[in-house]
Design an enzyme around this catalytic site. Structure first.
Site, PDB file in Angstrom:
ATOM      1  N   TYR A 115       0.732  -1.200  -0.217  1.00 33.26           N
ATOM      2  CA  TYR A 115       0.075   0.226   0.131  1.00 33.26           C
ATOM      3  C   TYR A 115       1.203   1.019   0.426  1.00 33.26           C
ATOM      4  O   TYR A 115       2.221   1.755   0.955  1.00 33.26           O
ATOM      5  CB  TYR A 115      -0.696   0.042   1.068  1.00 33.26           C
ATOM      6  CG  TYR A 115      -1.887   1.260   1.077  1.00 33.26           C
ATOM      7  CD1 TYR A 115      -2.756   1.414   0.760  1.00 33.26           C
ATOM      8  CD2 TYR A 115      -1.296   2.434   2.313  1.00 33.26           C
ATOM      9  CE1 TYR A 115      -4.116   2.250   1.170  1.00 33.26           C
ATOM     10  CE2 TYR A 115      -1.915   3.578   2.414  1.00 33.26           C
ATOM     11  CZ  TYR A 115      -3.193   3.672   1.498  1.00 33.26           C
ATOM     12  OH  TYR A 115      -4.663   4.909   1.870  1.00 33.26           O
ATOM     13  N   GLU A 169      -3.046   7.765  -4.340  1.00 36.52           N
ATOM     14  CA  GLU A 169      -3.452   6.346  -3.492  1.00 36.52           C
ATOM     15  C   GLU A 169      -3.095   5.881  -4.443  1.00 36.52           C
ATOM     16  O   GLU A 169      -3.838   5.236  -5.328  1.00 36.52           O
ATOM     17  CB  GLU A 169      -5.061   6.291  -3.064  1.00 36.52           C
ATOM     18  CG  GLU A 169      -4.937   5.119  -1.977  1.00 36.52           C
ATOM     19  CD  GLU A 169      -6.125   4.909  -1.162  1.00 36.52           C
ATOM     20  OE1 GLU A 169      -6.072   4.980  -0.074  1.00 36.52           O
ATOM     21  OE2 GLU A 169      -7.108   4.752  -1.822  1.00 36.52           O
TER      22      GLU A 169
END
Length: 384
Positions: free
Chosen positions: A106, A194
């Site tokens: 992530y 993101e």
């Protein structure tokens, strides 16, 4: 992203089944499988459901099945945990190559109030929501604040890579990818970048397998290429109309429509409505220098919402003059059929002229002395 040197899977967005066929022949002639992603401004696509019964907004299928699948997605409504029950229409699908991923991580860059600048968030585990990751693996999340004046350093990027802990990707190449992502964030006026997952492929490449980017609306004048991609069908039509009229509007789920001048007063108005047992239908700030025409547009937006059972106008006139608001309300009533009660609280500059305009208009209005009184009357008006 590829323009800034970030590794991404090869892909093309298409808006019709005819385009799908052409893209497969020209861009993916040798691919046996492709990933088909519905393009909606909401997360949770993979677990979403189309209103036509199709499960999932992201599929990996054989190349000869892509046309059929795209046909079931395009023009259909996809409901995810972030869209609400009404869902979002899929106007485009994204076709991209299937990669062999061996590790998922992530990565995100956001704006951090505490450090007054960009903050990079990294986690060695990815592929699921950051909220779930924070709950299950809080010790694995690394946060690296970046000095906005100095920019990202090799040391900063190295801390991020250490947090990602790639298994096979070259460390120096990974550091360069992090720096390129930071440059993308700054140069395109992002408020959020993101990547989930940021993945390693079988050939040890670091690739942005899936990404979400938010951009600062205030930078639209210098990010024309990006904002030209804006798809109003993905947005609340009331918010689109408000933006055209230069009004600050956010739709909510309540029953009392609010028209207020100033963001702080708008927030207070919503709070006091809740205090008295009501629910605000929106945040609408007409600003300190609204014209009569903008007030009319504001009323049109408020009355277009079927859930609105009453309207509360709360104006504290400083720069904004009460007589302008009053004239706007009267003109709006002439153009829009007001079928709900309207509670008006005016105070400040030209308040007497404003009250006189409203009184002489012959409109049936509920007047209030202060904000508390106005909120009470708006809630009472709904219950009658």
């Amino acid at each position: 992203m590829s323009k800034y040197g970030v590794n991404v899977p090869k892909g093309v967005a298409v808006g019709s089944v005819d385009e799908v066929k052409k893209v497969i022949e020209s861009v993916f002639p040798n691919q046996s499988e492709l990933v088909v992603k519905s393009q909606v401004l909401a997360g949770g696509r993979g677990l979403g459901t189309f209103k036509n019964g199709l499960k999932g907004g992201v599929h990996i299928v054989k190349a000869d099945q892509v046309e059929e699948l795209a046909g079931k997605m395009l023009g259909q409504i996809l409901v995810t945990k972030q869209t609400g029950a009404e869902g979002k229409i899929v106007s485009k699908v994204y076709l991209c190559e299937k990669l062999s991923l061996v590790n998922e991580m992530y990565f995100a860059i956001t704006l951090d109030r505490k450090s007054s600048g960009p903050l990079i968030i990294a986690c060695a585990k990815g592929g699921t929501s950051i909220e779930d990751l924070a709950e299950k693996f809080p010790d694995m999340i690394v946060k690296v604040p970046i000095d906005v004046f100095k920019g990202i350093t090799d040391e900063d990027a190295a801390k991020v890579v250490d947090g990602l802990a790639p298994k096979g990707a070259d460390r120096n190449s990974s550091i360069e990818q992090v720096k390129k992502l930071y440059n993308l964030f700054c140069e395109t006026d992002c408020t959020l970048l993101e990547i989930n997952p940021l993945a390693e492929t079988a050939d040890n490449q670091l690739v942005a397998a899936d990404a979400k980017l938010n951009f600062d609306d205030n930078a639209a004048f210098r990010q024309k290429e990006i904002f030209a991609l804006r798809d109003p069908t993905q947005e609340d039509p009331r918010e689109v109309a408000a933006a055209k009229a230069d009004l600050n509007y956010i739709g909510l789920d309540g029953e009392i429509g609010c028209m207020v001048n100033g963001a702080g007063l708008a927030m207070s108005t919503m709070d006091i409505i809740k205090l008295h047992g009501g629910t605000p239908a929106n945040f609408l700030d007409v600003g300190g220098n609204a014209s009569e025409g903008q007030v009319v547009e504001a009323f049109k937006i408020l009355t277009s919402d079927d859930k609105v059972k009453a309207i509360l106008v709360n104006i504290f006139g400083g720069i904004m003059k009460c007589d302008v608001i009053a004239s706007g309300i009267v003109n709006a009533a002439k153009q829009v059929q007001l079928k709900v009660p309207v509670v008006v609280r005016l105070e400040g500059t030209n308040v007497d002229q404003g009250k006189r305009i409203l009184k002489e208009s012959g409109m049936t209005l509920i007047t209030a002395e202060d904000l508390d009184d106005a909120a009470k009357k708006a809630v009472e008006a709904i219950s009658k």
